[in-house]
Design a protein around this motif. Structure first.
Motif, PDB file in Angstrom:
ATOM      1  N   GLY A 184       0.803  -1.223   0.000  1.00 13.22           N
ATOM      2  CA  GLY A 184       0.000   0.000   0.000  1.00 13.22           C
ATOM      3  C   GLY A 184       0.835   1.272   0.000  1.00 13.22           C
ATOM      4  O   GLY A 184       0.415   2.290  -0.517  1.00 13.22           O
ATOM      5  N   ASN A 185       2.045   1.209   0.589  1.00 18.93           N
ATOM      6  CA  ASN A 185       2.871   2.417   0.687  1.00 18.93           C
ATOM      7  C   ASN A 185       4.085   2.374  -0.229  1.00 18.93           C
ATOM      8  O   ASN A 185       5.040   3.108  -0.013  1.00 18.93           O
ATOM      9  N   LEU A 186       4.066   1.490  -1.194  1.00 22.20           N
ATOM     10  CA  LEU A 186       5.266   1.305  -2.016  1.00 22.20           C
ATOM     11  C   LEU A 186       5.060   1.774  -3.445  1.00 22.20           C
ATOM     12  O   LEU A 186       3.945   1.751  -3.966  1.00 22.20           O
ATOM     13  N   ASP A 187       6.166   2.177  -4.085  1.00 21.43           N
ATOM     14  CA  ASP A 187       6.087   2.464  -5.518  1.00 21.43           C
ATOM     15  C   ASP A 187       5.943   1.131  -6.248  1.00 21.43           C
ATOM     16  O   ASP A 187       6.114   0.057  -5.653  1.00 21.43           O
ATOM     17  N   SER A 188       5.623   1.179  -7.537  1.00 23.14           N
ATOM     18  CA  SER A 188       5.259  -0.068  -8.215  1.00 23.14           C
ATOM     19  C   SER A 188       6.432  -1.045  -8.277  1.00 23.14           C
ATOM     20  O   SER A 188       6.247  -2.253  -8.156  1.00 23.14           O
TER      21      SER A 188
END
Ligand SMILES: Nc1ncnc2c1ncn2[C@@H]1O[C@H](COP(=O)(O)OP(=O)(O)OP(=O)(O)O)[C@@H](O)[C@H]1O
Ligand SMILES: [Mg+2]
Length: 234
Positions: A184-188
């Motif tokens: 949820g808090n990460l870049d792709s």
């Protein structure tokens, strides 16, 4: 969508067997039925994804499956054990030894360094210091954080904190990984790495339950279930 009742077949290989579990929260201004007669069987080594709108009951379900909370009614069997019959110390032991959690909010301890955070659950399991360090370093290497061992959580980015949480969950080599929105808090790119890590645990025969809003992440799983208004659909 078909409500997931009657999927609770007796199965010798079931790690999780929940039958008609419900959970409500009572507050001053009323009651919220967070889970409403949910039945779910997850076999050893399965990778399942649970999706559903915000507030539908996913984290409530994860807390019950992870023995952090109990249901109001219904039966929850973990590894053939009726969890209602287990004392608190037995529930804690199962949680520590067999379940790894990756929470929506990372739940890292702010005063501990990266490596200390990862090693903490191993301390509860009574694993000797040298072994704790070895396992923690190897888990941190797996998530690409070998260069941040003595940092405190506030000295890391959100994505790095999430990777510490993942290292903490995999360091103890649990039978079950419960991951609540781990990307949820990460870049792709970091998100893809996290999904690959979960997939690698699955390929080692571990059971993975992933809660996610992302359909592309859910596609890594063998099965996708949906929670809506406290009910589970397959
Ligand atoms: N401790 C609590 N006290 C009161 N109500 C709660 C509590 N925890 C959750 N709820 C309520 O129960 C319902 C389900 O919450 P839950 O956290 O399980 O949703 P969720 O599906 O995980 O949502 P999200 O996708 O936003 O994380 C919500 O309506 C929520 O407001
Ligand atoms: Mg949630």
């Amino acid at each position: 969508m078909k409500e997931s009742r009657n999927v609770n077949q007796a199965n010798g290989n079931a790690l999780i067997n929940a039958a008609d579990i419900s959970r409500h929260y009572t507050m001053a201004d009323g009651t919220v039925q967070a889970l409403d007669n949910v039945s779910l069987t997850v076999n050893v080594g399965e990778f399942i994804a649970i999706t559903g709108p915000s507030g539908s009951g996913k984290s409530t379900l994860m807390n019950i499956l992870g023995l952090l909370d109990t249901c109001d009614s219904g039966t929850y069997m973990f590894s053939g054990l009726d969890t209602k019959t287990l004392a608190d110390n037995e529930l804690s032991r199962i949680r520590n030894e067999r379940i790894g959690f990756i929470f929506q909010s990372f739940n890292l301890i702010p005063t501990l360094s990266v490596v200390e955070n990862v090693a903490l659950p191993l301390t509860y399991r009574g694993i000797p210091t040298a072994k704790r360090l070895e396992r923690s370093l190897s888990a941190l290497e797996a998530v690409g954080l070998s260069g941040r061992l003595s940092h405190k959580p506030y000295e890391l980015s959100g994505g790095q904190q999430q990777r510490v949480a993942i290292a903490r969950a995999i360091a103890a080599d649990p039978d079950l990984i419960l991951a609540d929105e781990p990307c949820g808090n990460l870049d792709s790119r970091s998100g893809k790495e996290v999904m690959e890590l979960l997939l690698s645990r699955h390929k080692c025969g571990k059971t993975v339950i992933l809660i996610t809003h992302s359909l592309s992440d859910a596609k890594y799983a063998d099965r996708i279930l949906t929670v809506c208004d406290g009910k589970l659909y397959k």
